[in-house]
Structures are given as structure tokens and as C-alpha cells.
Design a protein around this motif. Sequence first.
Motif, PDB file in Angstrom:
ATOM      1  N   GLN B  21       0.825  -1.198   0.000  1.00 14.38           N
ATOM      2  CA  GLN B  21       0.000   0.000   0.000  1.00 14.38           C
ATOM      3  C   GLN B  21       0.861   1.250   0.000  1.00 14.38           C
ATOM      4  OE1 GLN B  21      -2.746   0.063   3.225  1.00 14.38           O
ATOM      5  NE2 GLN B  21      -3.384   2.140   2.806  1.00 14.38           N
ATOM      6  N   SER B  27      -2.332   6.270  -1.801  1.00 11.45           N
ATOM      7  CA  SER B  27      -2.279   6.055  -0.355  1.00 11.45           C
ATOM      8  C   SER B  27      -1.311   7.021   0.295  1.00 11.45           C
ATOM      9  CB  SER B  27      -1.834   4.639  -0.046  1.00 11.45           C
ATOM     10  OG  SER B  27      -2.557   3.748  -0.822  1.00 11.45           O
ATOM     11  N   VAL B  35      -6.718  -0.135   4.107  1.00 10.50           N
ATOM     12  CA  VAL B  35      -7.769  -0.379   3.128  1.00 10.50           C
ATOM     13  C   VAL B  35      -7.953  -1.882   3.020  1.00 10.50           C
ATOM     14  CG1 VAL B  35      -7.262   1.699   1.846  1.00 10.50           C
ATOM     15  CG2 VAL B  35      -6.154  -0.411   1.227  1.00 10.50           C
ATOM     16  N   LYS B  39      -9.481  -3.897  -2.385  1.00  8.52           N
ATOM     17  CA  LYS B  39      -9.316  -2.546  -2.927  1.00  8.52           C
ATOM     18  C   LYS B  39      -7.837  -2.299  -3.256  1.00  8.52           C
ATOM     19  CE  LYS B  39     -11.127   2.025  -2.324  1.00  8.52           C
ATOM     20  NZ  LYS B  39     -10.036   2.964  -2.074  1.00  8.52           N
TER      21      LYS B  39
END
Lengths: 157, 85
Positions: B21, B27, B35, B39
Motif C-alpha cells: 500500500q 495512499s 484499506v 481494494k
Amino acid sequence: MYRRSFKDTKSSLGSPNPNFSKPMVALRFLRALSLVRCSGPGARSPSYRARGIRRAAYACMAASAGPRRAWSRALLRKIRRRPGRGLRRPRAVIRRRRPVGGGDPLEVALRRLVPGGGCMEYCRLLEEAADYVKCLAMQVRLMQTIVDSASHVNSID
Amino acid sequence: MSGRGRRITDEEINELISKLQSMLPESRRRNAGRVSASKLLKETCSYIKSLHREVDGLSDRLAGLMDTMDSNSPQAEIVRGLLRS
């Protein structure tokens, strides 16, 4: 056989590969670019040259990342396996070729996008994807810098 | 334990997910919390595809630029520009 523990994985994600500093990648890519230029002056179409540049970009990226990454090994294998070659050498090593059964379509999509991602376990796939994204982003920034510098040079003439 | 590997714990997967991420641009900007995994996979796939498209586009532009370049000084200029940045 040496089995990588999770702690080794963690440290290898964070530790920088000495070959993969920006100047090193840049020099390697520039050298490759000069080879593309010399190979067919005036006789090749721009789209042919663009394909050669694209291949050089991925090859330099994979070569700089080194052989410790599955994605870089898979990329180099794919690039070096040019179409139209003759007989293939018999492989001495039997590689694991079982594709992992896809449940999640997103996981299947990611396996297709990351080079060599078809046969890995999920954990390894995430690790390889993170490294691949990092190196891809750096390659894009490098190429953007080169294009900007070249455009700047052309505009002051 | 004579198996091929030990079982991957949830904690290890979570750590890899947060590492992945942190590589994605959105992000980093939003500084979002955790998350969901699906996703994240979706964003990763679309980010990789957009990076591939950028490489293609930049290769085309480079091919076009190399057409108009002279052979001597521009390359030195490019190298200097790169080492400056």
C-alpha cells in the motif's frame, strides 16, 4: 535447501540493491539508447525504434534489479527469448510450472501483470508486486527526465 | 515439520499488504488508514497498467526526439541534466 524466513524477506525489501541507484540505471539506459540509435540510422521507422526503446527500458530495469527478484528474472527471460530464434536449449532445471488456481479474479489479474507471477504463492506475489511497482515508477521517472532534458535541448537550438 | 513451508500468519500478510500500500501513490497522498485487501489489489493492478502505458508513451516520445537530435552535444547535455536532478 536454504529457505528464506520472513525476517530475511523483511530485510531484503528494505535494503537497497547497490546496482539500483538512479545514476547507475540512468547510465545503463543511456548506453542502451545509444545502441538503439546506431543500429539502423534512417532505415528504421519510429515505431520500430520505439519498440526497441521500450524493450531496452524493461531490460535495463530488470538487469539493475538483479537476479534476486523473480520478476526481474522472468522479464529478462522473456526479453531474451526473441521470436524467430532457432531451437531452444534443453533446460537442465525443472522449474515449477503449476499455475496457482485462481479464486479471486483480482489476484489472477495481478499475477498476469507482475512478470513471473503465475506460479508464486500469494505472500511472495505481494512482495514481488511491491518491488516491481517501485522499480517501474523509478524507470518512468528516469525516462521522463530524459525526455524533458532532450526537449529542453531541442527547444534552445 | 517436514512440509514444504510453514504456514503464513495473518500478521505477515498484513505487513506485506501495508508495504504494498505504501508503494501506491494515492495512499501516500491521502495518508489513509488500512484499506481492504481487494481494494488494494485493484489499485495495484490499475497502477501497474498505468505505469506500463506511461513507459509505452515515453518510449514513443523518445523515439521521436532521437530523430531530431544531433549526434554530439545533446547527449552530454542529457547526462548533465540527469546528474543534476
